[in-house]
Design an enzyme around this catalytic site. Sequence first.
Site, PDB file in Angstrom:
ATOM      1  N   CYS A   1      49.871  49.678  36.118  1.00 21.70           N
ATOM      2  CA  CYS A   1      49.558  48.720  35.767  1.00 21.70           C
ATOM      3  C   CYS A   1      48.271  48.719  36.477  1.00 21.70           C
ATOM      4  CB  CYS A   1      50.258  47.379  36.932  1.00 21.70           C
ATOM      5  SG  CYS A   1      50.002  47.725  38.765  1.00 21.70           S
TER       6      CYS A   1
ATOM      7  N   ASN B   1      48.077  48.225  40.565  1.00 24.11           N
ATOM      8  CA  ASN B   1      49.620  49.189  41.830  1.00 24.11           C
ATOM      9  C   ASN B   1      49.680  48.290  43.060  1.00 24.11           C
ATOM     10  OD1 ASN B   1      50.311  52.257  43.287  1.00 24.11           O
ATOM     11  ND2 ASN B   1      51.672  50.955  41.826  1.00 24.11           N
TER      12      ASN B   1
ATOM     13  N   CYS C   1      51.342  45.047  42.676  1.00 20.80           N
ATOM     14  CA  CYS C   1      51.548  43.752  41.973  1.00 20.80           C
ATOM     15  C   CYS C   1      52.446  44.138  40.813  1.00 20.80           C
ATOM     16  CB  CYS C   1      50.932  42.563  41.200  1.00 20.80           C
ATOM     17  SG  CYS C   1      49.545  42.199  42.176  1.00 20.80           S
ATOM     18  N   ARG C   2      52.668  44.076  39.253  1.00 23.11           N
ATOM     19  CA  ARG C   2      53.191  44.437  39.418  1.00 23.11           C
ATOM     20  C   ARG C   2      54.153  46.074  38.879  1.00 23.11           C
ATOM     21  NH1 ARG C   2      48.852  43.585  33.982  1.00 23.11           N
ATOM     22  NH2 ARG C   2      48.507  44.502  35.633  1.00 23.11           N
ATOM     23  N   SER C   3      53.672  47.105  38.929  1.00 25.14           N
ATOM     24  CA  SER C   3      53.972  48.017  38.726  1.00 25.14           C
ATOM     25  C   SER C   3      54.895  48.796  39.981  1.00 25.14           C
ATOM     26  CB  SER C   3      53.145  49.446  38.213  1.00 25.14           C
ATOM     27  OG  SER C   3      51.992  49.800  39.257  1.00 25.14           O
TER      28      SER C   3
ATOM     29  N   ASP D   1      49.058  39.734  34.839  1.00 22.85           N
ATOM     30  CA  ASP D   1      48.838  39.805  35.680  1.00 22.85           C
ATOM     31  C   ASP D   1      48.816  38.781  36.180  1.00 22.85           C
ATOM     32  OD1 ASP D   1      47.458  40.471  37.649  1.00 22.85           O
ATOM     33  OD2 ASP D   1      46.020  41.552  36.969  1.00 22.85           O
TER      34      ASP D   1
HETATM   35  P1  4NP Z   1      48.516  44.409  39.188  1.00 25.61           P
HETATM   36  O1  4NP Z   1      47.930  43.378  39.899  1.00 25.61           O
HETATM   37  O2  4NP Z   1      47.623  45.497  38.653  1.00 25.61           O
HETATM   38  O3  4NP Z   1      49.726  43.940  39.094  1.00 25.61           O
HETATM   39  O4  4NP Z   1      48.960  45.461  40.092  1.00 25.61           O
HETATM   40  C1  4NP Z   1      46.172  43.047  39.870  1.00 25.61           C
HETATM   41  C2  4NP Z   1      45.938  43.702  42.037  1.00 25.61           C
HETATM   42  C3  4NP Z   1      44.655  44.223  41.812  1.00 25.61           C
HETATM   43  C4  4NP Z   1      43.821  43.225  40.891  1.00 25.61           C
HETATM   44  C5  4NP Z   1      43.980  42.947  39.229  1.00 25.61           C
HETATM   45  C6  4NP Z   1      45.416  43.057  38.997  1.00 25.61           C
HETATM   46  N1  4NP Z   1      42.054  43.642  41.538  1.00 25.61           N
HETATM   47  O5  4NP Z   1      41.745  43.429  40.602  1.00 25.61           O
HETATM   48  O6  4NP Z   1      41.976  43.723  42.662  1.00 25.61           O
END
Ligand code: 4NP
Length: 152
Positions: free
Chosen positions: A7, A10, A12-14, A122
């Site tokens: 994602c 790294n 939340c989703r992945s 997200d």
């Molecule tokens: P992820 O979510 O891609 O599912 O881990 C996010 C985590 C952090 C951020 C964006 C999306 N960020 O902008 O810090």
Amino acid sequence: MKILFVCLGNICRSPTAEAVFRKKASTLGLNYHFDSAGTAGYHIGEKSDPRSIKHAEKRGYEMKHLARQVQVADFHNFDLIFAMDHSNLQNLIQIAHTQELQSKVKLLTEYSKNFNSDHVPDPYYGSSEAFEHVLDLVEDCADHFFHSVTHK
Ligand code: 4NP
């Protein structure tokens, strides 16, 4: 079989997908290897988002991953790379240098059956429902992925 989930951050989703797939594979007795990474480097070395950990734990999934950024070596080390959304997919295709390596990259939602969704949204700026939705969608994809592999 080695599968990498990717994602943006790294956190939340992945890592959620990694935890869900690991548990389901173990239940099925499959000796697969799972890992996750982000296309961005904002959170390198950090634990997963506490909201992701909390929602995953409620369903019995353990998230111990520390965030890392995807690297070219991942395309050689993994058989399959699942992107959470189209932006991750495009970034991964840019990083992979050859068509052979690019062919390892797929959208996870290709395996979604009960949701009409072409990406895992997200949840980072979302509510607790957004984190629950990530789990619902990833569980659905995992069930149908393993069904396609094992026919169970
Ligand atoms: P992820 O979510 O891609 O599912 O881990 C996010 C985590 C952090 C951020 C964006 C999306 N960020 O902008 O810090």
